[in-house]
Scaffold this active site. Sequence first.
Site, PDB file in Angstrom:
ATOM      1  CE  LYS A   1      -3.879  -1.847   2.727  1.00 15.26           C
ATOM      2  NZ  LYS A   1      -4.935  -1.656   1.710  1.00 15.26           N
TER       3      LYS A   1
ATOM      4  NE  ARG B   1     -10.910  -9.798  -1.929  1.00 13.64           N
ATOM      5  CZ  ARG B   1     -11.168  -8.844  -2.824  1.00 13.64           C
ATOM      6  NH1 ARG B   1     -11.456  -9.168  -4.070  1.00 13.64           N
ATOM      7  NH2 ARG B   1     -11.142  -7.578  -2.472  1.00 13.64           N
TER       8      ARG B   1
HETATM    9  N1  BES Z   1      -8.141  -3.719   4.392  1.00  9.75           N
HETATM   10  C1  BES Z   1      -8.285  -3.288   3.069  1.00  9.75           C
HETATM   11  C2  BES Z   1      -9.552  -2.468   2.837  1.00  9.75           C
HETATM   12  C3  BES Z   1      -9.632  -1.171   3.586  1.00  9.75           C
HETATM   13  C4  BES Z   1      -9.111  -0.012   3.041  1.00  9.75           C
HETATM   14  C5  BES Z   1     -10.255  -1.111   4.815  1.00  9.75           C
HETATM   15  C6  BES Z   1      -9.183   1.176   3.743  1.00  9.75           C
HETATM   16  C7  BES Z   1     -10.337   0.081   5.495  1.00  9.75           C
HETATM   17  C8  BES Z   1      -9.805   1.228   4.976  1.00  9.75           C
HETATM   18  C9  BES Z   1      -8.319  -4.476   2.128  1.00  9.75           C
HETATM   19  O1  BES Z   1      -7.546  -5.564   2.526  1.00  9.75           O
HETATM   20  C10 BES Z   1      -7.787  -4.032   0.817  1.00  9.75           C
HETATM   21  O2  BES Z   1      -6.647  -3.694   0.763  1.00  9.75           O
HETATM   22  N2  BES Z   1      -8.614  -4.043  -0.217  1.00  9.75           N
HETATM   23  C11 BES Z   1      -8.223  -3.629  -1.505  1.00  9.75           C
HETATM   24  C12 BES Z   1      -8.713  -4.652  -2.489  1.00  9.75           C
HETATM   25  C13 BES Z   1      -8.153  -4.473  -3.880  1.00  9.75           C
HETATM   26  C14 BES Z   1      -6.678  -4.768  -3.891  1.00  9.75           C
HETATM   27  C15 BES Z   1      -8.875  -5.405  -4.806  1.00  9.75           C
HETATM   28  C16 BES Z   1      -8.824  -2.268  -1.780  1.00  9.75           C
HETATM   29  O3  BES Z   1      -9.969  -2.017  -1.344  1.00  9.75           O
HETATM   30  O4  BES Z   1      -8.156  -1.432  -2.381  1.00  9.75           O
HETATM   31 MN    MN Z   2      -5.545  -5.414   1.915  1.00 10.26          MN
END
Ligand code: BES
Ligand code: MN
Length: 498
Positions: A276, A350
């Site tokens: 990230k 997931r």
């Molecule tokens: N934990 C994150 C989602 C999230 C983001 C929760 C900000 C709370 C605040 C999740 O694991 C994630 O990174 N999701 C990605 C999925 C994508 C890579 C398909 C996302 O939402 O960008």
């Molecule tokens: Mn994630």
Amino acid sequence: MADGPSVGFSSFSLPTAGVLVVFCDEGLRLGSATRRLLGPAAGLVARAAAADRFKGKSGSSLDLVAPGDLKVARLVVIGCGKPADLKRKDFVKLGGIAMGKIPAAAASATILAELPNKAMNPEQAADLGLGVRLRGYRFDRYKTKRKDDEEKPQAVKVDIGVADAARVRTAWTARNGLADSVLLARDLINEPANVLYPAEFARRAGALKRLGVAVDVLDVGAMKKLGMNALLGVGQGSVHESRVVIMRWNGGKKDAAPVAFIGKGVCFDTGGISIKPAASMEDMKGDMAGAACVVGVMQALAARKAKVNALGAIGLVENMPDGNAQRPGDIVKTMSGQTIEIINTDAEGRLVLADVLHYVNTKYKPRFMIDLATLTGAIMVALGQEYAGLFGNDDKLADRLVKAGQATGERVWRMPLGPEYDKMIDSKFADMKNTGGRWGGSITAAQLLARFVGKTAWAHLDIAGTGFSSSQTEINRSWGGGWGVQLLDRLVAEYYER
Ligand code: BES
Ligand code: MN
Ligand code: ZN
């Protein structure tokens, strides 16, 4: 550094020190006991209201410092709009607003639980107390000093004046237990990831044993035997070993199928190799808000000895980049036998849930499964922080969640599922892939989960927007809201207790 407020109940009387909180309606009317206790000071209210253009609108307030005729240091009048319109959740909010008006330096406060037209009933008075405790929460255990001009917060004693204190006791025991459970969830969410890693989280969940909850922990060896390779793949880049915790509360009929709550417990989500960006990455210590809520709900049910068989299951991992971390392109075999191609290692929640859902479904044959997960940023784009996304295969369960959401203020909004979306996660190399592209990101995430729930009634709550930055500021001024504990406690109480 300081505990939150302690709440007690006694019959209506006038305090001689501290802060006094009373309620009025849109006509600035006070209740009869309140008027009697205030005596001539009741007249001050009308005068101050005119000077301040205070109209008694719901949630507004009027502050009188050192009111003549009274010994208290401060009189706070809180508007409650039209008393007839007040719903249960509104009393929780009023309690929160009252707590918000009590200065940090105050040692004691009294709230008169009376509406202009009648005294609050025991349930309503207890809800005020719940609001006081929720709003009074702080997470400051890591602050070792305070600036000179910062007031040292005290553990304020809040006394709620009611018509009949003895009759509040039962209602308060339940609400107080619920407050403890929400605050437990908040503590878990706020705790930093260097302290709260999977094994430590599991240890804290173990504290539920004192309430009669059976707590079993699966370690990496046990999960390898079961074939939970999707979950293990997420954790393999971390020095902290993964865990699954199963909590069981058996307050229902012997052998009745349990209701099951499943939580995403990513103790920290760096994104892994698909790392990230740095901005706000610290928030990802809260990527276990789903698991925190499940622990909170299990504690709430056990604390009030709910007449239900309930199961809580949480998948605890840390998602890190490392020489041993999983790569984009890797293919993992889940416990169900289905294979998943990893496209993006940041779509890890997931993967964790796929194995835990399958495990719970096949081992415990639950009446329904509800999972909670801070799963996708996309749900925040869709719904903001006001509603959690609700997905599922069972209209009755979904409708009940919507109703429980309206009643508690922890609201959910139904989102679609369907074969067109399901197709988007088909993979060239495996049974499915872990991302479905940019569009409908919350839906394709839910479609992956759907492939692991079989025919069991199931609901998925995507709490990325609501899970740790609450919009309910009346009862929560802190990061880490403990969202979902009240919702699920109410769902069980309304529909699933025998
Ligand atoms: N934990 C994150 C989602 C999230 C983001 C929760 C900000 C709370 C605040 C999740 O694991 C994630 O990174 N999701 C990605 C999925 C994508 C890579 C398909 C996302 O939402 O960008
Ligand atoms: Mn994630
Ligand atoms: Zn995540």
